[in-house]
Design an enzyme around this catalytic site. Sequence first.
Site, PDB file in Angstrom:
ATOM      1  CB  ALA A  14      32.789 146.489 -34.500  1.00 41.48           C
ATOM      2  N   GLY A  52      31.209 158.944 -28.190  1.00 41.65           N
ATOM      3  CA  GLY A  52      31.395 159.870 -27.065  1.00 41.65           C
ATOM      4  C   GLY A  52      32.436 159.354 -26.088  1.00 41.65           C
ATOM      5  CB  VAL A  65      36.898 137.751 -40.143  1.00 42.54           C
ATOM      6  CG1 VAL A  65      36.590 138.855 -39.143  1.00 42.54           C
ATOM      7  CG2 VAL A  65      35.957 137.818 -41.347  1.00 42.54           C
ATOM      8  CB  SER A 143      20.747 135.706 -43.582  1.00 43.84           C
ATOM      9  OG  SER A 143      19.738 135.918 -44.549  1.00 43.84           O
ATOM     10  CE1 TYR A 156      24.821 137.755 -46.798  1.00 40.30           C
ATOM     11  CE2 TYR A 156      22.594 136.870 -46.880  1.00 40.30           C
ATOM     12  CZ  TYR A 156      23.535 137.686 -46.281  1.00 40.30           C
ATOM     13  OH  TYR A 156      23.197 138.423 -45.165  1.00 40.30           O
ATOM     14  CB  ALA A 157      21.448 131.124 -49.451  1.00 38.07           C
TER      15      ALA A 157
HETATM   16  P1  NAP Z   1      27.446 146.394 -43.626  1.00 38.31           P
HETATM   17  O1  NAP Z   1      26.619 147.593 -43.266  1.00 38.31           O
HETATM   18  O2  NAP Z   1      27.873 146.197 -45.045  1.00 38.31           O
HETATM   19  O3  NAP Z   1      28.749 146.374 -42.657  1.00 38.31           O
HETATM   20  C1  NAP Z   1      29.695 145.359 -42.795  1.00 38.31           C
HETATM   21  C2  NAP Z   1      30.770 145.456 -41.721  1.00 38.31           C
HETATM   22  O4  NAP Z   1      31.590 144.270 -41.846  1.00 38.31           O
HETATM   23  C3  NAP Z   1      31.714 146.637 -41.885  1.00 38.31           C
HETATM   24  O5  NAP Z   1      32.168 147.068 -40.608  1.00 38.31           O
HETATM   25  C4  NAP Z   1      32.876 146.037 -42.679  1.00 38.31           C
HETATM   26  O6  NAP Z   1      34.117 146.719 -42.514  1.00 38.31           O
HETATM   27  C5  NAP Z   1      32.944 144.653 -42.036  1.00 38.31           C
HETATM   28  N1  NAP Z   1      33.621 143.652 -42.863  1.00 38.31           N
HETATM   29  C6  NAP Z   1      33.355 143.292 -44.139  1.00 38.31           C
HETATM   30  N2  NAP Z   1      34.216 142.353 -44.570  1.00 38.31           N
HETATM   31  C7  NAP Z   1      35.063 142.113 -43.511  1.00 38.31           C
HETATM   32  C8  NAP Z   1      36.190 141.282 -43.339  1.00 38.31           C
HETATM   33  N3  NAP Z   1      36.652 140.482 -44.323  1.00 38.31           N
HETATM   34  N4  NAP Z   1      36.830 141.288 -42.132  1.00 38.31           N
HETATM   35  C9  NAP Z   1      36.405 142.112 -41.134  1.00 38.31           C
HETATM   36  N5  NAP Z   1      35.333 142.928 -41.250  1.00 38.31           N
HETATM   37  C10 NAP Z   1      34.685 142.934 -42.433  1.00 38.31           C
HETATM   38  O7  NAP Z   1      26.670 145.047 -43.242  1.00 38.31           O
HETATM   39  P2  NAP Z   1      25.384 144.799 -42.298  1.00 38.31           P
HETATM   40  O8  NAP Z   1      24.152 144.989 -43.092  1.00 38.31           O
HETATM   41  O9  NAP Z   1      25.559 145.538 -41.020  1.00 38.31           O
HETATM   42  O10 NAP Z   1      25.522 143.217 -42.069  1.00 38.31           O
HETATM   43  C11 NAP Z   1      26.181 142.677 -40.918  1.00 38.31           C
HETATM   44  C12 NAP Z   1      25.899 141.183 -40.881  1.00 38.31           C
HETATM   45  O11 NAP Z   1      24.489 140.958 -40.807  1.00 38.31           O
HETATM   46  C13 NAP Z   1      26.392 140.405 -42.102  1.00 38.31           C
HETATM   47  O12 NAP Z   1      26.902 139.148 -41.705  1.00 38.31           O
HETATM   48  C14 NAP Z   1      25.131 140.219 -42.916  1.00 38.31           C
HETATM   49  O13 NAP Z   1      25.194 139.087 -43.745  1.00 38.31           O
HETATM   50  C15 NAP Z   1      24.104 140.049 -41.809  1.00 38.31           C
HETATM   51  N6  NAP Z   1      22.731 140.336 -42.230  1.00 38.31           N
HETATM   52  C16 NAP Z   1      22.400 141.557 -42.710  1.00 38.31           C
HETATM   53  C17 NAP Z   1      21.092 141.806 -43.106  1.00 38.31           C
HETATM   54  C18 NAP Z   1      20.646 143.146 -43.656  1.00 38.31           C
HETATM   55  O14 NAP Z   1      19.518 143.210 -44.175  1.00 38.31           O
HETATM   56  N7  NAP Z   1      21.438 144.198 -43.551  1.00 38.31           N
HETATM   57  C19 NAP Z   1      20.141 140.783 -42.996  1.00 38.31           C
HETATM   58  C20 NAP Z   1      20.521 139.530 -42.492  1.00 38.31           C
HETATM   59  C21 NAP Z   1      21.830 139.330 -42.105  1.00 38.31           C
HETATM   60  P3  NAP Z   1      34.513 147.966 -43.503  1.00 38.31           P
HETATM   61  O15 NAP Z   1      33.617 149.109 -43.097  1.00 38.31           O
HETATM   62  O16 NAP Z   1      35.941 148.207 -43.215  1.00 38.31           O
HETATM   63  O17 NAP Z   1      34.226 147.498 -44.902  1.00 38.31           O
END
Ligand code: NAP
Length: 246
Positions: A14, A52, A65, A143, A156-157
């Site tokens: 989050a 805020g 998780v 995704s 990942y896929a």
């Molecule tokens: P991000 O910017 O890398 O942020 C990841 C978040 O997940 C961070 O808050 C991180 O915490 C947390 N996290 C990682 N490993 C965790 C764990 N083991 N337990 C609890 N929290 C964990 O990623 P994002 O791009 O926002 O992606 C979010 C989701 O959308 C993912 O599932 C990703 O596969 C999916 N997604 C992303 C895209 C894209 O293009 N960005 C496209 C399709 C799907 P820390 O900050 O503490 O590391």
Amino acid sequence: MTDFDGQKIVVTGATRGIGAAIAAAFLGQGATVIGLYAGNEAAAEAFRGQCGEAAERLHLFSCDVSDYAAVEALYAEIEARFDTIDVLVNNAGIRRDAVLALMKEEEWRRVIDINLTGGYIMSKFAVQLMLKKKYGRIIFITSPMAHLGFAGQANYAASKAGQIGMMKSLAKETAKRKITVNCVSPGFIATELLDDLDPEQVKAYKKMVPARRFGRPEEVAHAVLFLAGAQASYVNGAVLEVTGGL
Ligand code: NAP
């Protein structure tokens, strides 16, 4: 008054990227947000600072998780402090890209553990709370790679395809109790997850997208809030794409 006034929303991952936009959108609608992150304290504090006055309704926990015992203990604390939850967003996810022939076992397991098994653990305890009140919304962030595949992303896929199978099965298990389970499937979204792409890759990927741009985290959050709303009561087992037409 909004749909989410007084609701209790759990969002994993989050504090950055898509999850932060989802958490901020729920806070903006009057909800209490219980946010999980892996351990980046600086990002967590920065996100809290951006919220805020709504930060009063934001409760952040560092919790992996994929750690069954840690998640079970966290849910016990959530039940003691908040009584129940209305919505779970399984958003936390990682990438560890490598072509399969060279993919290390650790790269395979870590991605499956966090993206897929993490969703199972989080959902298991969420459903137990939701069944008691006969209401709930569970949303997985999957995704398009789940069905398209992508060279270098077999782990990942597979994790993202697994989320869809889990979502569809769980949706059938809980439908009678007014708990819906759906996926949002974002295309390329500008977050730190894509920070390792070089400028040439970014250019090539943007060309693949009919909208010719990467999406914004807020555009994904909008779709999540639609599925999380009480009015989305007959949307169950669905995958909502937010891809710019990919
Ligand atoms: P991000 O910017 O890398 O942020 C990841 C978040 O997940 C961070 O808050 C991180 O915490 C947390 N996290 C990682 N490993 C965790 C764990 N083991 N337990 C609890 N929290 C964990 O990623 P994002 O791009 O926002 O992606 C979010 C989701 O959308 C993912 O599932 C990703 O596969 C999916 N997604 C992303 C895209 C894209 O293009 N960005 C496209 C399709 C799907 P820390 O900050 O503490 O590391």
